[in-house]
Design an enzyme around this catalytic site. Structure first.
Site, PDB file in Angstrom:
ATOM      1  N   HIS A  84     -18.831   1.538 -18.003  1.00 39.05           N
ATOM      2  CA  HIS A  84     -18.201   1.434 -16.679  1.00 39.05           C
ATOM      3  C   HIS A  84     -18.837   2.474 -15.761  1.00 39.05           C
ATOM      4  O   HIS A  84     -18.547   3.662 -15.867  1.00 39.05           O
ATOM      5  CB  HIS A  84     -16.685   1.668 -16.857  1.00 39.05           C
ATOM      6  CG  HIS A  84     -15.911   1.671 -15.581  1.00 39.05           C
ATOM      7  ND1 HIS A  84     -14.604   2.129 -15.524  1.00 39.05           N
ATOM      8  CD2 HIS A  84     -16.222   1.250 -14.322  1.00 39.05           C
ATOM      9  CE1 HIS A  84     -14.164   1.995 -14.283  1.00 39.05           C
ATOM     10  NE2 HIS A  84     -15.119   1.484 -13.539  1.00 39.05           N
TER      11      HIS A  84
ATOM     12  N   ASP B 148      -8.095  -1.552 -16.190  1.00 37.26           N
ATOM     13  CA  ASP B 148      -8.434  -0.184 -16.567  1.00 37.26           C
ATOM     14  C   ASP B 148      -7.586   0.798 -15.764  1.00 37.26           C
ATOM     15  O   ASP B 148      -7.676   0.832 -14.534  1.00 37.26           O
ATOM     16  CB  ASP B 148      -9.927   0.033 -16.278  1.00 37.26           C
ATOM     17  CG  ASP B 148     -10.438   1.390 -16.713  1.00 37.26           C
ATOM     18  OD1 ASP B 148      -9.667   2.171 -17.293  1.00 37.26           O
ATOM     19  OD2 ASP B 148     -11.642   1.656 -16.472  1.00 37.26           O
TER      20      ASP B 148
ATOM     21  N   HIS C  93     -15.170   1.679 -24.553  1.00 39.06           N
ATOM     22  CA  HIS C  93     -15.298   1.785 -23.100  1.00 39.06           C
ATOM     23  C   HIS C  93     -15.838   3.167 -22.742  1.00 39.06           C
ATOM     24  O   HIS C  93     -15.254   4.190 -23.107  1.00 39.06           O
ATOM     25  CB  HIS C  93     -13.921   1.555 -22.462  1.00 39.06           C
ATOM     26  CG  HIS C  93     -13.933   1.509 -20.967  1.00 39.06           C
ATOM     27  ND1 HIS C  93     -14.285   0.383 -20.261  1.00 39.06           N
ATOM     28  CD2 HIS C  93     -13.617   2.455 -20.043  1.00 39.06           C
ATOM     29  CE1 HIS C  93     -14.184   0.632 -18.960  1.00 39.06           C
ATOM     30  NE2 HIS C  93     -13.785   1.886 -18.801  1.00 39.06           N
TER      31      HIS C  93
ATOM     32  N   PHE D 139     -10.087   9.714 -13.164  1.00 33.94           N
ATOM     33  CA  PHE D 139      -9.378  10.510 -14.164  1.00 33.94           C
ATOM     34  C   PHE D 139      -8.631   9.617 -15.144  1.00 33.94           C
ATOM     35  O   PHE D 139      -8.189   8.527 -14.763  1.00 33.94           O
ATOM     36  CB  PHE D 139      -8.336  11.420 -13.481  1.00 33.94           C
ATOM     37  CG  PHE D 139      -8.908  12.266 -12.385  1.00 33.94           C
ATOM     38  CD1 PHE D 139      -9.513  13.483 -12.679  1.00 33.94           C
ATOM     39  CD2 PHE D 139      -8.876  11.838 -11.067  1.00 33.94           C
ATOM     40  CE1 PHE D 139     -10.066  14.269 -11.676  1.00 33.94           C
ATOM     41  CE2 PHE D 139      -9.427  12.611 -10.048  1.00 33.94           C
ATOM     42  CZ  PHE D 139     -10.024  13.831 -10.349  1.00 33.94           C
TER      43      PHE D 139
ATOM     44  N   MET E 228     -19.293   8.798 -14.698  1.00 38.28           N
ATOM     45  CA  MET E 228     -18.895   9.264 -13.357  1.00 38.28           C
ATOM     46  C   MET E 228     -19.944  10.237 -12.829  1.00 38.28           C
ATOM     47  O   MET E 228     -20.470  11.056 -13.592  1.00 38.28           O
ATOM     48  CB  MET E 228     -17.542   9.973 -13.443  1.00 38.28           C
ATOM     49  CG  MET E 228     -16.434   9.112 -14.035  1.00 38.28           C
ATOM     50  SD  MET E 228     -14.853   9.950 -13.931  1.00 38.28           S
ATOM     51  CE  MET E 228     -13.814   8.831 -14.875  1.00 38.28           C
TER      52      MET E 228
ATOM     53  N   MET F 281      -9.374  -2.383 -11.363  1.00 39.18           N
ATOM     54  CA  MET F 281      -8.839  -1.044 -11.620  1.00 39.18           C
ATOM     55  C   MET F 281      -7.338  -1.039 -11.338  1.00 39.18           C
ATOM     56  O   MET F 281      -6.896  -1.523 -10.291  1.00 39.18           O
ATOM     57  CB  MET F 281      -9.519  -0.004 -10.719  1.00 39.18           C
ATOM     58  CG  MET F 281     -10.981   0.277 -11.035  1.00 39.18           C
ATOM     59  SD  MET F 281     -11.310   0.831 -12.722  1.00 39.18           S
ATOM     60  CE  MET F 281     -10.338   2.341 -12.826  1.00 39.18           C
TER      61      MET F 281
ATOM     62  N   ASP G  30     -16.938   5.658 -19.781  1.00 36.97           N
ATOM     63  CA  ASP G  30     -16.778   5.919 -18.349  1.00 36.97           C
ATOM     64  C   ASP G  30     -17.862   6.862 -17.854  1.00 36.97           C
ATOM     65  O   ASP G  30     -17.921   8.024 -18.252  1.00 36.97           O
ATOM     66  CB  ASP G  30     -15.398   6.540 -18.088  1.00 36.97           C
ATOM     67  CG  ASP G  30     -14.295   5.510 -18.211  1.00 36.97           C
ATOM     68  OD1 ASP G  30     -14.379   4.480 -17.524  1.00 36.97           O
ATOM     69  OD2 ASP G  30     -13.357   5.734 -19.002  1.00 36.97           O
TER      70      ASP G  30
ATOM     71  N   SER H 188     -10.927   3.943 -24.119  1.00 44.15           N
ATOM     72  CA  SER H 188     -11.823   4.710 -23.253  1.00 44.15           C
ATOM     73  C   SER H 188     -12.117   6.079 -23.857  1.00 44.15           C
ATOM     74  O   SER H 188     -11.211   6.873 -24.110  1.00 44.15           O
ATOM     75  CB  SER H 188     -11.178   4.900 -21.883  1.00 44.15           C
ATOM     76  OG  SER H 188     -11.878   5.908 -21.183  1.00 44.15           O
TER      77      SER H 188
ATOM     78  N   MET I 261     -19.110   4.416 -12.598  1.00 41.41           N
ATOM     79  CA  MET I 261     -18.416   4.825 -11.368  1.00 41.41           C
ATOM     80  C   MET I 261     -19.371   5.757 -10.642  1.00 41.41           C
ATOM     81  O   MET I 261     -19.171   6.976 -10.595  1.00 41.41           O
ATOM     82  CB  MET I 261     -17.093   5.525 -11.718  1.00 41.41           C
ATOM     83  CG  MET I 261     -16.015   4.550 -12.154  1.00 41.41           C
ATOM     84  SD  MET I 261     -14.699   5.348 -13.072  1.00 41.41           S
ATOM     85  CE  MET I 261     -15.429   5.356 -14.708  1.00 41.41           C
TER      86      MET I 261
HETATM   87  C1  DX5 Z   1     -10.530   5.977 -14.937  1.00 39.80           C
HETATM   88  C2  DX5 Z   1     -11.359   5.415 -16.058  1.00 39.80           C
HETATM   89  C3  DX5 Z   1     -10.544   4.906 -17.170  1.00 39.80           C
HETATM   90  C4  DX5 Z   1      -9.689   5.936 -17.848  1.00 39.80           C
HETATM   91  C5  DX5 Z   1      -8.415   5.275 -18.276  1.00 39.80           C
HETATM   92  O1  DX5 Z   1     -11.315   6.262 -13.846  1.00 39.80           O
HETATM   93  O2  DX5 Z   1     -12.165   4.355 -15.592  1.00 39.80           O
HETATM   94  O3  DX5 Z   1     -11.296   4.158 -18.098  1.00 39.80           O
HETATM   95  O4  DX5 Z   1     -10.294   6.533 -18.958  1.00 39.80           O
HETATM   96  O5  DX5 Z   1      -7.556   6.220 -18.800  1.00 39.80           O
HETATM   97  P1  DX5 Z   1      -6.003   5.936 -19.034  1.00 39.80           P
HETATM   98  O6  DX5 Z   1      -5.909   4.765 -19.968  1.00 39.80           O
HETATM   99  O7  DX5 Z   1      -5.513   7.204 -19.619  1.00 39.80           O
HETATM  100  O8  DX5 Z   1      -5.415   5.615 -17.676  1.00 39.80           O
HETATM  101 ZN    ZN Z   2     -13.119   2.930 -17.069  1.00 40.32          ZN
END
Ligand code: DX5
Ligand code: ZN
Length: 214
Positions: free
Chosen positions: A65, A174, A32, A142, A36, A136, A34, A7, A67
């Site tokens: 991904h 994840d 990956h 985070f 947000m 998840m 993310d 990620s 969110m």
């Molecule tokens: C969290 C994200 C993840 C995050 C995972 O909301 O969707 O992809 O980056 O990070 P780690 O592997 O550090 O938990």
């Molecule tokens: Zn993610």
């Protein structure tokens, strides 16, 4: 086949192109990304212009991904920017099935994500139409959070449900994935493993990927 999806959330945002190269050179199958929006989750991260810039410097599979609330408003821009897989949250979409159709029409693979507090029943009518289900294993928002072990049961149930239905659908996990928890999720049936801090926080990225792969 196990696929590793580091990620970018834990990468150095000042050097994103190098950070992508670092993980793909080390054997990661996916990148990956993310996304947000500050509403569905508290943080704001990466938008489609960043994906578009990264697409110019990498041939890797971009696993986006989302969110975000109203994911239907974002599909075309991320597809045009170069996403290969677009995953959205079932909790954020009113017309989930339509969003899946929209992602496929845009030429991408479609994933549906579930928060830890969301039951598999929410996606019962959707699993036949998606390429991937993302369970998840932390509450999204985070990096660096602790793995929620109660999700193992859900992953295991999903694996058997998909098998019983004869569906060829990836199970992605994840959140809180490292060398120890990766073993647990692989045993439960997950085959796409996202890891942020465990990979980018390591001095030896190739070794971290290898350990997570198992
Ligand atoms: C969290 C994200 C993840 C995050 C995972 O909301 O969707 O992809 O980056 O990070 P780690 O592997 O550090 O938990
Ligand atoms: Zn993610």
């Amino acid at each position: 086949m196990i696929k590793i999806a580091p990620s970018l959330l834990s990468a150095d945002f000042a050097h994103l192109a190098d950070e992508v190269k670092k993980i793909t050179d080390a054997g990661a199958e996916y990148v990956h990304i993310d996304v947000m929006d500050g509403t569905f989750v508290p943080n704001i991260t990466i938008g489609s212009p960043v994906v578009k810039s990264l697409r110019k410097v990498s041939d890797a599979v971009f696993d986006v991904h989302l969110m975000v609330e109203h994911p239907e408003t974002q599909i075309e821009s991320f597809a045009e920017a170069g996403a290969d897989i677009i995953t959205f949250h079932v909790e954020a979409a009113r017309h989930s099935h339509r969003v899946i159709q929209q992602i496929h029409a845009a030429g991408c693979k479609a994933g549906i994500a579930l928060n830890p507090g969301t039951s598999l029943a929410m996606i019962e009518e959707l699993v036949g139409d998606v390429d991937m289900v993302l369970c998840m294993t932390v509450n999204p928002g985070f990096g660096g959070q602790k793995f929620i072990a109660s999700q193992l049961e859900k992953i295991h149930m999903l694996y058997h449900n998909l098998k019983d239905l004869g569906l060829d659908c990836d199970i992605e996990v994840d959140g809180g994935i490292n060398a120890e928890t990766s073993k647990l999720v692989r045993e439960a049936g997950a085959n796409v493993l996202v890891a942020g801090s465990a990979i980018y926080g390591s001095d030896d990225v190739a070794k971290a990927i290898k350990e997570i792969r198992g």
